[in-house]
Scaffold this motif. Structure first.
Motif, PDB file in Angstrom:
ATOM      1  N   VAL A   1       0.911  -1.245  -0.060  1.00 49.74           N
ATOM      2  CA  VAL A   1       0.159  -0.102   0.034  1.00 49.74           C
ATOM      3  C   VAL A   1       0.663   1.329  -0.080  1.00 49.74           C
ATOM      4  CG1 VAL A   1      -1.693   1.152   1.314  1.00 49.74           C
ATOM      5  CG2 VAL A   1      -1.776  -1.187   1.423  1.00 49.74           C
ATOM      6  N   VAL A   2       2.167   1.093   0.669  1.00 50.87           N
ATOM      7  CA  VAL A   2       2.714   2.297   0.673  1.00 50.87           C
ATOM      8  C   VAL A   2       3.433   2.600  -0.657  1.00 50.87           C
ATOM      9  CG1 VAL A   2       5.047   3.259   1.491  1.00 50.87           C
ATOM     10  CG2 VAL A   2       3.614   2.244   3.139  1.00 50.87           C
ATOM     11  N   VAL A   3       3.711   1.540  -1.310  1.00 49.65           N
ATOM     12  CA  VAL A   3       4.348   1.950  -2.870  1.00 49.65           C
ATOM     13  C   VAL A   3       3.448   2.436  -3.601  1.00 49.65           C
ATOM     14  CG1 VAL A   3       5.233   0.754  -4.783  1.00 49.65           C
ATOM     15  CG2 VAL A   3       6.146   0.111  -2.542  1.00 49.65           C
ATOM     16  N   GLN A   4       2.176   1.887  -3.469  1.00 52.89           N
ATOM     17  CA  GLN A   4       0.995   2.127  -4.572  1.00 52.89           C
ATOM     18  C   GLN A   4       0.644   3.868  -4.253  1.00 52.89           C
ATOM     19  OE1 GLN A   4      -1.855  -0.709  -4.022  1.00 52.89           O
ATOM     20  NE2 GLN A   4      -0.864  -2.223  -5.038  1.00 52.89           N
ATOM     21  N   SER A   5       0.133   4.124  -2.947  1.00 52.83           N
ATOM     22  CA  SER A   5      -0.117   5.318  -2.400  1.00 52.83           C
ATOM     23  C   SER A   5       1.171   6.298  -2.832  1.00 52.83           C
ATOM     24  CB  SER A   5      -0.479   5.450  -0.806  1.00 52.83           C
ATOM     25  OG  SER A   5       0.437   5.028  -0.209  1.00 52.83           O
ATOM     26  N   ASN A   6       2.130   6.203  -2.589  1.00 56.17           N
ATOM     27  CA  ASN A   6       3.156   7.343  -2.780  1.00 56.17           C
ATOM     28  C   ASN A   6       3.295   7.336  -4.155  1.00 56.17           C
ATOM     29  OD1 ASN A   6       4.477   8.324  -0.039  1.00 56.17           O
ATOM     30  ND2 ASN A   6       4.123   6.069   0.296  1.00 56.17           N
ATOM     31  N   ILE A   7       3.237   6.467  -5.110  1.00 55.59           N
ATOM     32  CA  ILE A   7       3.320   6.754  -6.547  1.00 55.59           C
ATOM     33  C   ILE A   7       2.083   7.385  -7.009  1.00 55.59           C
ATOM     34  CG2 ILE A   7       2.968   5.307  -8.754  1.00 55.59           C
ATOM     35  CD1 ILE A   7       4.609   3.145  -7.563  1.00 55.59           C
TER      36      ILE A   7
ATOM     37  N   ALA B   1      10.609   4.285  -2.642  1.00 51.96           N
ATOM     38  CA  ALA B   1      11.925   3.593  -2.775  1.00 51.96           C
ATOM     39  C   ALA B   1      12.504   2.665  -1.565  1.00 51.96           C
ATOM     40  CB  ALA B   1      12.935   4.568  -3.297  1.00 51.96           C
ATOM     41  N   SER B   2      12.234   3.200  -0.282  1.00 55.56           N
ATOM     42  CA  SER B   2      12.537   2.941   0.810  1.00 55.56           C
ATOM     43  C   SER B   2      12.128   1.471   1.105  1.00 55.56           C
ATOM     44  CB  SER B   2      12.205   3.638   2.023  1.00 55.56           C
ATOM     45  OG  SER B   2      12.520   3.113   3.223  1.00 55.56           O
ATOM     46  N   VAL B   3      10.938   1.424   0.618  1.00 56.68           N
ATOM     47  CA  VAL B   3      10.347  -0.277   0.871  1.00 56.68           C
ATOM     48  C   VAL B   3      10.292  -1.083  -0.395  1.00 56.68           C
ATOM     49  CG1 VAL B   3       8.783   0.650   2.693  1.00 56.68           C
ATOM     50  CG2 VAL B   3       8.098   0.457   0.479  1.00 56.68           C
ATOM     51  N   ILE B   4      10.665  -0.685  -1.470  1.00 61.27           N
ATOM     52  CA  ILE B   4      10.487  -1.601  -2.726  1.00 61.27           C
ATOM     53  C   ILE B   4      11.246  -2.748  -2.601  1.00 61.27           C
ATOM     54  CG2 ILE B   4      10.859  -1.794  -5.091  1.00 61.27           C
ATOM     55  CD1 ILE B   4       9.860   0.823  -5.460  1.00 61.27           C
ATOM     56  N   LEU B   5      12.666  -2.623  -2.449  1.00 62.44           N
ATOM     57  CA  LEU B   5      13.434  -3.924  -2.355  1.00 62.44           C
ATOM     58  C   LEU B   5      13.342  -5.025  -0.972  1.00 62.44           C
ATOM     59  CD1 LEU B   5      15.387  -5.085  -4.511  1.00 62.44           C
ATOM     60  CD2 LEU B   5      17.178  -3.894  -3.308  1.00 62.44           C
ATOM     61  N   LEU B   6      12.887  -4.011   0.066  1.00 61.92           N
ATOM     62  CA  LEU B   6      12.605  -4.841   1.311  1.00 61.92           C
ATOM     63  C   LEU B   6      11.467  -5.592   1.169  1.00 61.92           C
ATOM     64  CD1 LEU B   6      13.404  -2.432   4.223  1.00 61.92           C
ATOM     65  CD2 LEU B   6      14.417  -4.530   3.754  1.00 61.92           C
ATOM     66  N   MET B   7      10.460  -4.888   0.179  1.00 64.60           N
ATOM     67  CA  MET B   7       9.265  -5.652   0.048  1.00 64.60           C
ATOM     68  C   MET B   7       9.478  -6.959  -0.528  1.00 64.60           C
ATOM     69  SD  MET B   7       5.914  -4.321  -2.118  1.00 64.60           S
ATOM     70  CE  MET B   7       6.749  -4.041  -3.559  1.00 64.60           C
TER      71      MET B   7
ATOM     72  N   HIS C   1      20.854 -17.551  -0.779  1.00 65.81           N
ATOM     73  CA  HIS C   1      21.690 -16.598  -1.807  1.00 65.81           C
ATOM     74  C   HIS C   1      20.682 -15.427  -2.099  1.00 65.81           C
ATOM     75  CE1 HIS C   1      23.819 -14.678  -4.730  1.00 65.81           C
ATOM     76  NE2 HIS C   1      23.228 -14.822  -5.749  1.00 65.81           N
ATOM     77  N   PHE C   2      19.441 -15.679  -2.442  1.00 65.09           N
ATOM     78  CA  PHE C   2      18.480 -14.614  -2.957  1.00 65.09           C
ATOM     79  C   PHE C   2      18.199 -13.697  -1.885  1.00 65.09           C
ATOM     80  CE2 PHE C   2      14.220 -12.844  -3.421  1.00 65.09           C
ATOM     81  CZ  PHE C   2      14.420 -12.259  -4.600  1.00 65.09           C
ATOM     82  N   LEU C   3      17.721 -14.553  -0.415  1.00 63.80           N
ATOM     83  CA  LEU C   3      17.687 -13.747   0.609  1.00 63.80           C
ATOM     84  C   LEU C   3      18.907 -12.727   1.192  1.00 63.80           C
ATOM     85  CD1 LEU C   3      15.423 -16.229   2.682  1.00 63.80           C
ATOM     86  CD2 LEU C   3      14.604 -14.104   1.813  1.00 63.80           C
ATOM     87  N   CYS C   4      19.814 -13.477   1.077  1.00 62.83           N
ATOM     88  CA  CYS C   4      21.131 -12.514   1.584  1.00 62.83           C
ATOM     89  C   CYS C   4      21.299 -11.280   0.774  1.00 62.83           C
ATOM     90  CB  CYS C   4      22.387 -13.236   1.768  1.00 62.83           C
ATOM     91  SG  CYS C   4      22.143 -14.721   2.982  1.00 62.83           S
ATOM     92  N   VAL C   5      21.140 -11.619  -0.480  1.00 60.79           N
ATOM     93  CA  VAL C   5      21.508 -10.172  -1.401  1.00 60.79           C
ATOM     94  C   VAL C   5      20.425  -9.334  -1.506  1.00 60.79           C
ATOM     95  CG1 VAL C   5      21.635  -9.701  -3.828  1.00 60.79           C
ATOM     96  CG2 VAL C   5      22.965 -11.787  -3.294  1.00 60.79           C
ATOM     97  N   THR C   6      18.965  -9.807  -1.427  1.00 64.03           N
ATOM     98  CA  THR C   6      17.927  -8.905  -1.252  1.00 64.03           C
ATOM     99  C   THR C   6      17.915  -8.077   0.240  1.00 64.03           C
ATOM    100  OG1 THR C   6      16.505 -10.620  -0.801  1.00 64.03           O
ATOM    101  CG2 THR C   6      16.724  -9.787  -3.146  1.00 64.03           C
ATOM    102  N   TYR C   7      18.312  -8.946   0.978  1.00 66.80           N
ATOM    103  CA  TYR C   7      18.255  -8.405   2.434  1.00 66.80           C
ATOM    104  C   TYR C   7      19.364  -7.268   2.432  1.00 66.80           C
ATOM    105  CZ  TYR C   7      17.991  -7.855   7.396  1.00 66.80           C
ATOM    106  OH  TYR C   7      17.667  -7.476   8.714  1.00 66.80           O
ATOM    107  N   LYS C   8      20.570  -7.510   2.089  1.00 67.09           N
ATOM    108  CA  LYS C   8      21.770  -6.689   2.152  1.00 67.09           C
ATOM    109  C   LYS C   8      21.379  -5.098   1.528  1.00 67.09           C
ATOM    110  CE  LYS C   8      26.152  -5.674   0.394  1.00 67.09           C
ATOM    111  NZ  LYS C   8      26.620  -4.588   1.330  1.00 67.09           N
ATOM    112  N   TYR C   9      21.335  -5.503   0.193  1.00 64.47           N
ATOM    113  CA  TYR C   9      20.858  -4.109  -0.493  1.00 64.47           C
ATOM    114  C   TYR C   9      19.652  -3.802  -0.385  1.00 64.47           C
ATOM    115  CZ  TYR C   9      25.014  -5.300  -3.166  1.00 64.47           C
ATOM    116  OH  TYR C   9      26.411  -5.711  -3.481  1.00 64.47           O
ATOM    117  N   GLY C  10      18.523  -4.467   0.036  1.00 62.86           N
ATOM    118  CA  GLY C  10      17.311  -3.884   0.339  1.00 62.86           C
ATOM    119  C   GLY C  10      17.309  -2.837   1.905  1.00 62.86           C
TER     120      GLY C  10
END
Length: 335
Positions: free
Chosen positions: A34-40, A68-74, A97-106
């Motif tokens: 909802v955050v991503v949609q409402s802010n867009i 942007a703050s929540v997109i990759l974390l989402m 691997h996927f969780l570690c990479v997305t968690y780090k950069y997210g």
């Protein structure tokens, strides 16, 4: 040239506090969407010809930063949520691997844009303070172009400030997966490659917490407490406002509401960071903090997502032009 000494450490990650019902784990996931949609949508409204001027430039920057703050974390959170609910055993290597990479950069992206959002909130408070306190001088000085430049400057500063997060603690794909206890099927461990103490370290955990607590939390909170107190005082004594028009009063109320919600959600984060720094420096563990760290983090992030979401509703309730722009977007008559 001396060789770079690298050591591999395992960092334990758990998105979900143990024993938490599934429907509570879904709360952050739904809030993120909802955050991503409402802010867009907020960005789309304020980019309209009738809305793109003055302080709205800062509001556009805030909406972009919040989304942007929540997109990759989402992405990472939803992936972990699916595994949490459907995995019968430990994660596979590809999943880890996927969780570690997305968690780090997210996490890094979230820190960067959260800093942008916080300092744009400070800019908004300062700009409105100048307009209330020095209306004639501020109107000539605070042009749309200058506010756009200030917004861009905040983005650049935040990226430079958080850059070490992107280049340190790189995930080590060659390391074997460490599972820990068999019952911990909802926990994943990332193998992180970090430089040893004898070499130049760009990221120091305690120092980072101290600088972040001061620059990203304490200073903005003090500034916004001062500006919001000033606005509340002026709103009570309306004869103290040079421009007493309903439009100007509403704009001051919008900034007051945004600031109040921000303080309500970010002050707990500030206390948490300060306590983490205290524990790291003194090495005196706080039992309550250690025992409930997952629950505390979970609650704090829910509060932050609510803060990101609240801006849309503040605009909708207090900004007449925003409501009219929303209606024109959804209720256009077809010829």
């Amino acid at each position: 040239m001396p060789t770079m000494a690298i050591q591999t450490n395992y960092a334990k990650f758990n998105w979900f506090p143990s024993g938490l019902p599934v429907y509570l784990n879904l709360v952050p996931a739904i809030l993120q969407l909802v955050v991503v949609q409402s802010n867009i949508f907020v960005v789309a409204v304020f980019l309209g010809k009738k809305m793109y001027f003055g302080i709205n430039v800062i509001l556009i920057g805030m909406a972009i930063a919040d989304a942007a703050s929540v997109i990759l974390l989402m992405i990472s959170y939803w992936f972990a949520l699916v595994l949490h609910n459907h995995s019968s055993g430990s994660f596979t290597e590809n999943q880890v691997h996927f969780l570690c990479v997305t968690y780090k950069y997210g996490t890094s992206v979230s820190i960067t844009f959260n800093m942008v959002s916080i300092w744009l909130m400070v800019c908004l408070g300062v700009v409105k303070f100048l307009l209330v306190r020095f209306p004639l001088q501020a109107k000539n000085m605070l042009t749309t172009g200058r506010l756009l430049f200030a917004t861009f400057l905040v983005y650049v500063t935040a990226i430079l400030f958080t850059f070490p997060h992107y280049v340190t603690d790189n995930y080590d794909m060659s390391a074997k997966i460490y599972y820990g206890k068999p019952k911990d099927h909802d926990i994943f461990y990332c193998a992180l490659r970090r430089k040893k103490e004898d070499d130049f370290v760009m990221y120091l955990e305690n120092d980072d917490r101290l600088v972040r607590s001061i620059c990203v939390h304490l200073i903005p909170i003090v500034v916004l407490l001062c500006t919001n107190s000033f606005f509340c005082y002026k709103l009570v004594r309306k004869n103290g406002i040079v421009d007493p028009s309903p439009k100007f009063i509403r704009s001051v109320k919008i900034v007051c509401a945004l600031t109040f919600i921000y303080l309500l959600t970010e002050i707990p984060f500030t206390v948490f960071f300060c306590l983490q720094y205290y524990v790291g420096v003194t090495e005196k563990p706080i039992s309550f903090l250690i025992t409930n760290v997952f629950y505390i983090s979970f609650t704090l992030y829910v509060l932050r997502f609510l803060n990101y979401l609240s801006n849309f509703w503040v605009y909708l309730v207090l900004n007449k032009k925003f409501r009219q722009a929303c209606c024109s977007m959804f209720c256009r008559r077809r010829i």
